[in-house]
Design a protein around this motif. Structure first.
Motif, mmCIF file in Angstrom:
data_model
loop_
_atom_site.group_PDB
_atom_site.id
_atom_site.type_symbol
_atom_site.label_atom_id
_atom_site.label_comp_id
_atom_site.label_asym_id
_atom_site.label_seq_id
_atom_site.Cartn_x
_atom_site.Cartn_y
_atom_site.Cartn_z
ATOM 1 N N ALA A 198 0.837 -1.210 0.000
ATOM 2 C CA ALA A 198 0.000 0.000 0.000
ATOM 3 C C ALA A 198 0.869 1.256 0.000
ATOM 4 O O ALA A 198 0.601 2.214 -0.740
ATOM 5 N N LYS A 199 1.901 1.266 0.824
ATOM 6 C CA LYS A 199 2.792 2.424 0.898
ATOM 7 C C LYS A 199 3.493 2.638 -0.441
ATOM 8 O O LYS A 199 3.658 3.786 -0.897
ATOM 9 N N GLU A 200 3.931 1.561 -1.077
ATOM 10 C CA GLU A 200 4.695 1.673 -2.315
ATOM 11 C C GLU A 200 3.827 2.114 -3.489
ATOM 12 O O GLU A 200 4.318 2.778 -4.405
ATOM 13 N N ILE A 201 2.551 1.785 -3.466
ATOM 14 C CA ILE A 201 1.628 2.327 -4.469
ATOM 15 C C ILE A 201 1.436 3.822 -4.222
ATOM 16 O O ILE A 201 1.491 4.640 -5.147
ATOM 17 N N HIS A 202 1.240 4.166 -2.971
ATOM 18 C CA HIS A 202 0.954 5.555 -2.593
ATOM 19 C C HIS A 202 2.117 6.497 -2.867
ATOM 20 O O HIS A 202 1.920 7.674 -3.205
ATOM 21 N N GLN A 203 3.357 6.026 -2.736
ATOM 22 C CA GLN A 203 4.528 6.905 -2.791
ATOM 23 C C GLN A 203 4.962 7.268 -4.210
ATOM 24 O O GLN A 203 5.825 8.128 -4.402
#
Length: 389
Positions: free
Chosen positions: A19-24
């Motif tokens: 989730a973090k890597e999609i968001h960043q």
């Protein structure tokens, strides 16, 4: 909060990294652009020497998602550089190198790799050194300590370009690593005038932020629908986008969602028979006025047919077509950008859908296959010594 969930809940459910890597991603693109600006003279000097060699052939390579970068940028680089450019998977090269590596043909091998530790990455480099008389290497990788970077470091015929540190995704599926390496490819033809692309990078970064903030809840709603078959369709520069989108859902659902991809024209030649009542069909619509005609034709055709399949379309601007269940349109009206740049935006929808589907199936997105049959860095490959037969 990432994709609508708290850090605590994501960690508890095994989805925080993904989730973090999609968001960043939109933030990393700005960091990448700054990094490329700092390396501009070095990149320009390397490419000037190589691309002016008479008869130079460019091979864009990688394995899995890293290979799909080449499939997304092959046509773009060919028409913008005016050179012979071909995307070839490292997995194809290693299995039959004499089919692709020509002794008398000067070659630039552009390798993409998240970890740089896939066995085929190094094997392809070594085969190229062995079989091609004049060969050069441009490595686009996310890992400064990977075997790919280490093997080629300091060689005069090689340049390593490293992505921002956080682009070396920890999660199982490649997300920000894919878009950062892809964006690097797209900027290479403009390395002499890289400053002129600042506005474009800012625009697509803002667009990506709006996609994640405004459309994620709708994408999550789609993920809750009953479908176990997913078909992505993209034409021209968006074929690679469809390919990568399908892999994301296949990976993160641990194969529960049988995901495939085709071109819009190719789909009618047999694969269209795969649509059933548990199918979600996703269309990536081009902004190229000619290519778009074929995309819209197929959407209208399938939308007008009976059945309970569901249709989803991602478009540069909304085009009303009866029978589409879900439509996403870009917010800023990006009809004037090169179609290849659409992939870095469109793929975010597919990444989010894959994440949410995995999440609601009770699978851990960061480790969807705990049995270890498939791995973040591929295992089980024996690279054999090449003996010309």
């Amino acid at each position: 909060m990432f994709l609508g969930y708290t850090e605590e809940s994501l960690k508890r459910g095994g989805g925080f990294a993904t989730a973090k890597e999609i968001h960043q991603q939109p933030y990393l693109w700005a960091e990448l652009y700054t990094s490329l600006l700092k390396q501009k003279d070095e990149i320009k000097g390397f490419l000037n020497n190589v691309l002016n060699i008479k008869g130079i052939k460019i091979i864009i390579s990688g394995a899995g998602t890293s290979a799909f970068i080449g499939n997304s940028t092959e046509g773009y680089l060919r028409r913008n550089l005016g050179l012979d450019v071909e995307a070839i998977d490292t997995t194809d090269i290693v299995a039959a190198p004499e089919n692709y590596l020509l002794k008398k043909r000067p070659t630039l091998l552009i390798s993409h790799a998240r970890s740089g530790n896939s066995p085929e990455s190094i094997a392809t480099i070594k085969l190229a050194e062995k079989l091609i008389e004049e060969v050069y290497f441009l490595n686009i990788t996310c890992n400064t300590e990977g075997r790919l970077a280490d093997y080629t470091s300091g060689k005069k015929n090689c340049l390593n370009l490293f992505m921002p540190k956080e682009a070396n995704d920890i999660g199982f599926a490649m997300t920000s690593s894919f878009t950062c390496m892809l964006l690097t490819d797209l900027l290479l033809p403009y390395i002499h005038e890289l400053e002129s692309k600042r506005e474009l990078i800012e625009k697509i970064s803002i667009e990506a932020q709006m996609i994640i903030s405004e459309d994620s809840s709708k994408v999550e709603d789609i993920s809750k629908q009953e479908f176990d078959r997913l078909i992505y369709l993209g034409s021209g520069d968006l074929k690679g986008c469809a390919q990568e989108a399908a892999l994301k859902s296949l990976e993160l659902s641990n194969g529960i969602v049988n995901a495939t991809y085709y071109t819009c024209l190719g789909f009618r030649h047999g694969p269209k028979a795969s649509i059933n009542d548990s199918t979600l069909v996703g269309f990536f619509v081009s902004n190229h006025p000619y290519t778009k005609l074929y995309d819209i034709d197929l959407i209208r055709e399938i939308a007008g047919e009976p059945g309970n399949r569901q249709l989803m379309a991602v478009m540069p601007k909304e085009t009303h077509i009866e029978g589409i269940d879900y439509v996403f349109k870009l917010k800023q009206g990006l009809n004037d950008i090169d179609p290849s740049f659409l992939t870095v935006l469109y793929i975010i929808y597919a990444q989010m859908l894959a994440f949410y589907k995995s999440w609601h199936l009770g699978i851990q997105p960061d480790n969807p296959n705990p049995e270890g049959r498939v791995n973040r860095v591929v295992k089980g490959v024996t690279v054999y010594e090449y003996l010309h037969l």
